[in-house]
Design a protein around this motif. Sequence first.
Motif, PDB file in Angstrom:
ATOM      1  N   PRO A  61       0.833  -1.208   0.000  1.00  0.00           N
ATOM      2  CA  PRO A  61       0.000   0.000   0.000  1.00  0.00           C
ATOM      3  C   PRO A  61       0.869   1.259   0.000  1.00  0.00           C
ATOM      4  CG  PRO A  61       0.018  -1.007   2.174  1.00  0.00           C
ATOM      5  CD  PRO A  61       0.794  -1.920   1.263  1.00  0.00           C
ATOM      6  N   THR A  65      -2.435   5.319   2.241  1.00  0.00           N
ATOM      7  CA  THR A  65      -3.246   4.186   2.687  1.00  0.00           C
ATOM      8  C   THR A  65      -2.778   3.711   4.053  1.00  0.00           C
ATOM      9  OG1 THR A  65      -3.605   3.507   0.398  1.00  0.00           O
ATOM     10  CG2 THR A  65      -4.030   1.857   2.094  1.00  0.00           C
ATOM     11  N   ILE A  66      -1.481   3.616   4.224  1.00  0.00           N
ATOM     12  CA  ILE A  66      -0.917   3.173   5.502  1.00  0.00           C
ATOM     13  C   ILE A  66      -1.330   4.124   6.611  1.00  0.00           C
ATOM     14  CG2 ILE A  66       1.219   2.853   6.806  1.00  0.00           C
ATOM     15  CD1 ILE A  66       2.482   1.827   4.178  1.00  0.00           C
ATOM     16  N   SER A  68      -3.873   6.161   6.700  1.00  0.00           N
ATOM     17  CA  SER A  68      -5.311   6.053   6.914  1.00  0.00           C
ATOM     18  C   SER A  68      -5.653   4.812   7.737  1.00  0.00           C
ATOM     19  CB  SER A  68      -6.027   5.990   5.559  1.00  0.00           C
ATOM     20  OG  SER A  68      -7.386   5.716   5.729  1.00  0.00           O
ATOM     21  N   GLU A  69      -5.041   3.691   7.392  1.00  0.00           N
ATOM     22  CA  GLU A  69      -5.314   2.453   8.124  1.00  0.00           C
ATOM     23  C   GLU A  69      -4.804   2.535   9.559  1.00  0.00           C
ATOM     24  OE1 GLU A  69      -3.982  -0.914   5.860  1.00  0.00           O
ATOM     25  OE2 GLU A  69      -5.329  -0.452   4.204  1.00  0.00           O
ATOM     26  N   LEU A  70      -3.649   3.184   9.759  1.00  0.00           N
ATOM     27  CA  LEU A  70      -3.128   3.362  11.116  1.00  0.00           C
ATOM     28  C   LEU A  70      -4.073   4.231  11.947  1.00  0.00           C
ATOM     29  CD1 LEU A  70       0.728   3.816  10.695  1.00  0.00           C
ATOM     30  CD2 LEU A  70      -0.453   2.014  11.930  1.00  0.00           C
ATOM     31  N   GLU A  72      -7.288   4.534  11.553  1.00  0.00           N
ATOM     32  CA  GLU A  72      -8.459   3.716  11.883  1.00  0.00           C
ATOM     33  C   GLU A  72      -8.142   2.752  13.018  1.00  0.00           C
ATOM     34  OE1 GLU A  72     -10.456   1.781   8.608  1.00  0.00           O
ATOM     35  OE2 GLU A  72     -10.038   3.490   7.300  1.00  0.00           O
ATOM     36  N   LEU A  73      -6.961   2.134  12.970  1.00  0.00           N
ATOM     37  CA  LEU A  73      -6.569   1.208  14.034  1.00  0.00           C
ATOM     38  C   LEU A  73      -6.448   1.921  15.371  1.00  0.00           C
ATOM     39  CD1 LEU A  73      -3.897  -1.010  12.249  1.00  0.00           C
ATOM     40  CD2 LEU A  73      -6.099  -1.752  13.133  1.00  0.00           C
TER      41      LEU A  73
END
Length: 153
Positions: A61, A65-66, A68-70, A72-73
Amino acid sequence: MAARVKKRTDTSTNRESDKIFVRLPAGMRKHLAQVAARRGKSMNAEVVTALAIHIARDGEPDETTIKSELAELKEGIKLSEEGLIQMSKRLQAGVTGLENLFFDVRDVDLDAFISDQRGQGVGLTRTEAIRKILRSYLHERGYGPGNKKTPGS
């Protein structure tokens, strides 16, 4: 729904190409249709393009993206932590209440109550006896089933 686009014969995908079925999360199909329509492409072409880009990066990714995902986590962890703190507080309150109940119960001659109940044809375990006493006590004070008594009333 995406507008129909004139069929192209110069592409590497056509009706004879390999097929797979994909289950999309709620709302993703609608979003995909909007993106495809905006770009004047079919939904299939949009999916193939996205997969090609992803595979070209070897599945890695991008930084956005990374991040954004972090994010969210982190939010999920924060919510989980807050939930665990609330659950811990409720459990502690429950433990305190049970400890108080057990201290109160030890002063009751539970064996005499059980014996009395047995004499009336009702066999009770210690746990069942405690439940019966509590239900009776609460019911007498208006806290039984169907009674919606508020504290202090």
